[in-house]
Each structure stands twice: as C-alpha cells, then as structure tokens.
Design a protein around this motif. Structure first.
Motif, PDB file in Angstrom:
ATOM      1  N   UNK A 106       0.841  -1.188   0.000  1.00 15.34           N
ATOM      2  CA  UNK A 106       0.000   0.000   0.000  1.00 15.34           C
ATOM      3  C   UNK A 106       0.879   1.241   0.000  1.00 15.34           C
ATOM      4  N   UNK A 107       0.540   2.188  -0.857  1.00 17.41           N
ATOM      5  CA  UNK A 107       1.246   3.471  -0.938  1.00 17.41           C
ATOM      6  C   UNK A 107       0.256   4.547  -0.517  1.00 17.41           C
ATOM      7  N   UNK A 108       0.451   5.090   0.681  1.00 13.91           N
ATOM      8  CA  UNK A 108      -0.516   6.018   1.255  1.00 13.91           C
ATOM      9  C   UNK A 108       0.196   7.320   1.632  1.00 13.91           C
ATOM     10  N   UNK A 159      -0.911  -4.652 -10.261  1.00 12.17           N
ATOM     11  CA  UNK A 159      -1.977  -3.802 -10.743  1.00 12.17           C
ATOM     12  C   UNK A 159      -2.396  -2.868  -9.610  1.00 12.17           C
ATOM     13  N   UNK A 160      -2.982  -1.735  -9.975  1.00 12.60           N
ATOM     14  CA  UNK A 160      -3.327  -0.702  -9.011  1.00 12.60           C
ATOM     15  C   UNK A 160      -4.729  -0.939  -8.443  1.00 12.60           C
ATOM     16  N   UNK A 161      -4.844  -0.802  -7.128  1.00 14.04           N
ATOM     17  CA  UNK A 161      -6.154  -0.779  -6.465  1.00 14.04           C
ATOM     18  C   UNK A 161      -6.293   0.594  -5.816  1.00 14.04           C
ATOM     19  N   UNK A 162      -7.197   1.399  -6.323  1.00 14.60           N
ATOM     20  CA  UNK A 162      -7.374   2.765  -5.855  1.00 14.60           C
ATOM     21  C   UNK A 162      -7.985   2.804  -4.456  1.00 14.60           C
ATOM     22  N   UNK A 163      -7.444   3.673  -3.590  1.00 16.85           N
ATOM     23  CA  UNK A 163      -8.034   3.897  -2.277  1.00 16.85           C
ATOM     24  C   UNK A 163      -8.192   5.404  -2.029  1.00 16.85           C
ATOM     25  N   UNK A 221     -15.967  -4.065   0.639  1.00 14.75           N
ATOM     26  CA  UNK A 221     -16.382  -5.320   0.014  1.00 14.75           C
ATOM     27  C   UNK A 221     -15.814  -5.461  -1.398  1.00 14.75           C
ATOM     28  N   UNK A 222     -15.940  -4.411  -2.178  1.00 14.55           N
ATOM     29  CA  UNK A 222     -15.523  -4.493  -3.578  1.00 14.55           C
ATOM     30  C   UNK A 222     -14.002  -4.519  -3.725  1.00 14.55           C
ATOM     31  N   UNK A 223     -13.310  -3.692  -2.951  1.00 12.20           N
ATOM     32  CA  UNK A 223     -11.851  -3.638  -3.073  1.00 12.20           C
ATOM     33  C   UNK A 223     -11.211  -4.920  -2.563  1.00 12.20           C
ATOM     34  N   UNK A 248      -5.080   8.212  -0.550  1.00 18.49           N
ATOM     35  CA  UNK A 248      -4.954   8.854   0.748  1.00 18.49           C
ATOM     36  C   UNK A 248      -6.221   8.933   1.562  1.00 18.49           C
ATOM     37  N   UNK A 249      -7.278   8.201   1.159  1.00 12.45           N
ATOM     38  CA  UNK A 249      -8.521   8.220   1.940  1.00 12.45           C
ATOM     39  C   UNK A 249      -8.361   7.316   3.156  1.00 12.45           C
ATOM     40  N   UNK A 250      -8.301   7.924   4.302  1.00  9.93           N
ATOM     41  CA  UNK A 250      -7.837   7.250   5.503  1.00  9.93           C
ATOM     42  C   UNK A 250      -8.725   6.102   5.942  1.00  9.93           C
TER      43      UNK A 250
END
Length: 320
Positions: A13-15, A36-40, A85-87, A106-108
């Motif tokens: 994770x890159x936060x 692959x990227x997982x957006x957060x 759930x989805x991520x 960066x969404x905590x």
C-alpha cells in the motif's frame, strides 16, 4: 516478489498526504512487482471527476490495470462499507492470479477498512433520514453538540463541520446503543500481510506543490468539468458535491464568491486535508515513511515490501 502469508505475492500500500507523489511510485512498484493498481482515493471512484481529483489519465497509466477507479456516478453515495467489500474482492482476485496488488491513495478510513478487521454496524434508513433532516434544520455545529452529549468520545474525535460523519455516528449510537468508537477497528497485522509505505515531503515544499496543482486544475478546465458534472446530477450527490475543489467551484457558480476565491479556498482546503492525512497516518505503526523527494524512493519502497510483516511488539494495539 516478497512472499505473503501463504507463500503467494504480497500486496503493498502506498498512502500518505495528497500531492506527495504516490501515484508515480505506485506505478513504478507495479512495473517492478508485476502488479496492478487498487485505488483507495474515495473521490477518484467517481466517473468524470478527473481534473479536480488529479486522476491519472489513461495515457499516463503505463498500460497498468486500475481497479476501484471510475466505478460510481456522481449521484451515488460513496461508502466505506461498499468500498471494503468491492476492493477486497479485487485484491483477492489479483492474489489468486499471482499479480501484486498495489494499493494507492490517501482516503484514511477506506485504507483502514481494506486492511483491518472492521465490521460496519447495520444502517437504518429511517434513523439516518431523521438525523439528516435534523442536520438540515439546525446545522452541523448544533448537531455536533447533540452527538457530544450522547457520546463525548465521538464528539471529541469528529470535526464539528463534518455533518456526514456526525449523522453516521448518531445513527450507530441509536441503532447499537453503544458508543460510536465501539464500531471502530483496532490496528493489527495488515490483511494479507500488506506492506505499507507512506510518501511525505517537507511541509513548505508540499504547500508549493499543492498551490501549483490547484492553479493548474483551474487553468486546465476544472470549472468546465464541474459544469458538465452538474448536468449529470453533481449537486444531488451526497459525497461527490462536497469534494474539495468541486464544492468551492459550485459555490462560485452560485455567486457566493468569484473563481479566484474558489481557487484560494481549494488550496486552503487541500492543505488542511493534508495536515489531517499526515496526522492520521503518523499514528499507524505499520507505516514506513519515505521522502517523496528522495532519489532512492523506489528502492526504499521495494525494501519495505521485502521486509518481514509488521507485528505488535506487545501490550495491545492502538486505534488510529
């Protein structure tokens, strides 16, 4: 690739704060780790909210697949529970395929919902609607006082201006009869033994980057983007319409102030949000902090990914 708990690939994770260079580092890691990227980033989940969220254009994604990006219409409400759930399904699919999930954003609360044991109390539409009406009637400050009377710990933790979280806290307290904090997760070993790195920069330098990014957003069409999203129902969106930049432009279009003031307030709001992000992630002991201006950024991130997973040193865990 660093092994996960079952000898499989291990996510990273890159936060960290906004505008520090997380996206570029995540792409570098995905290239090196076969990932692959997982957006957060909660706002990057919205289709059409591109300029104001600094979403990477498709042409700049280096052919790397991105997940949880452009998955919501602006009229839909982004929720941590649905994202969780989805991520998690996305990460599990990538792991099963031998691909390294590179989680970036960066969404905590979204980050913590993805990596920690966090069960969300059920919602009750009638209870929530009652408190949302109350919010409209008396405003967030007065409703925050009501929350503080029922749950002082929640009142101390939630900003008096954060109407949405105030409503949610009141809903949880009403439904469960327990303090809002009782539903919060505790820090433990990250799910999938995910390695966590955070990118930060010198405060003065980061403020300059935020100012430049904000100016370029307005120069490159943020106002036209907002106008186009208005036609798709942006004003009816509970979460999308409150995003930093979008809320300020909407107010300017309503004549509350001019666009120069909207740009200034977007910068101020982003800088304030960065301070919150930095403070929040600093309380997470799993995070390895990296200097976004450092020449060895990628190598340091790869070293953190290869290091043994974080484990508590004893005496329990802390909530961020």
């Amino acid at each position: 690739m660093a092994p996960g708990p079952a000898g499989s690939v291990r996510p990273v994770a890159v936060v960290g704060p906004t505008a520090t260079g997380k996206s570029d580092l995540a792409l570098d890691l995905a290239e090196r780790l076969g990932g692959e990227i997982v957006n957060v980033d909660a706002m990057q989940m919205y289709r059409g909210m591109d300029i104001g969220t600094a979403k990477l254009p498709v042409a700049e994604r280096r052919g790397i697949a991105h997940h949880q990006l452009d998955v919501l219409d602006v009229t839909e409400t982004a929720t941590v529970a649905t994202y969780q759930e989805r991520a998690r399904r996305d990460v599990e699919r990538l792991l099963a395929a031998g691909r390294t999930p590179v989680i970036v954003g960066g969404s905590m609360m979204y980050y913590q919902a993805l990596l920690d044991e966090w069960s969300f109390p059920a919602t009750d539409p009638e209870v929530r609607e009652r408190f949302e009406r109350r919010l409209e009637e008396i405003g967030p400050l007065a409703l925050h006082r009501e929350l503080a009377g029922l749950d002082p710990a929640a009142g101390a933790k939630i900003l008096p201006s954060d109407g949405r979280r105030i409503v949610r806290a009141l809903e949880v307290v009403t439904i469960t009869g327990e303090p809002f904090a009782a539903s919060a997760p505790e820090i433990g070993p990250a799910r999938w033994d995910t390695a966590v790195v955070a990118v930060d920069r010198d405060t003065a330098a980061l403020d300059e980057r935020i100012a430049l990014r904000t100016r370029l957003m307005f120069e490159h069409g943020l106002v036209d983007e907002v106008r186009g999203l208005e036609e798709r129902g942006l004003r009816e969106g509970v979460t999308a319409s409150r995003a930093i930049g979008y809320a300020q432009v909407l107010a300017a279009l309503d004549g509350e102030y001019d666009l120069d003031r909207a740009q200034e307030l977007t910068f101020v709001g982003t800088r304030r949000y960065v301070r919150r992000q930095r403070s929040w992630f600093r309380r997470d002991p799993r995070v390895v902090w990296l200097d976004g201006a450092g020449a060895g950024l990628l190598d340091e991130a790869l070293a953190a990914h290869a290091a043994p997973p974080w484990r508590p040193s004893g005496g329990g865990t802390d909530r961020p």
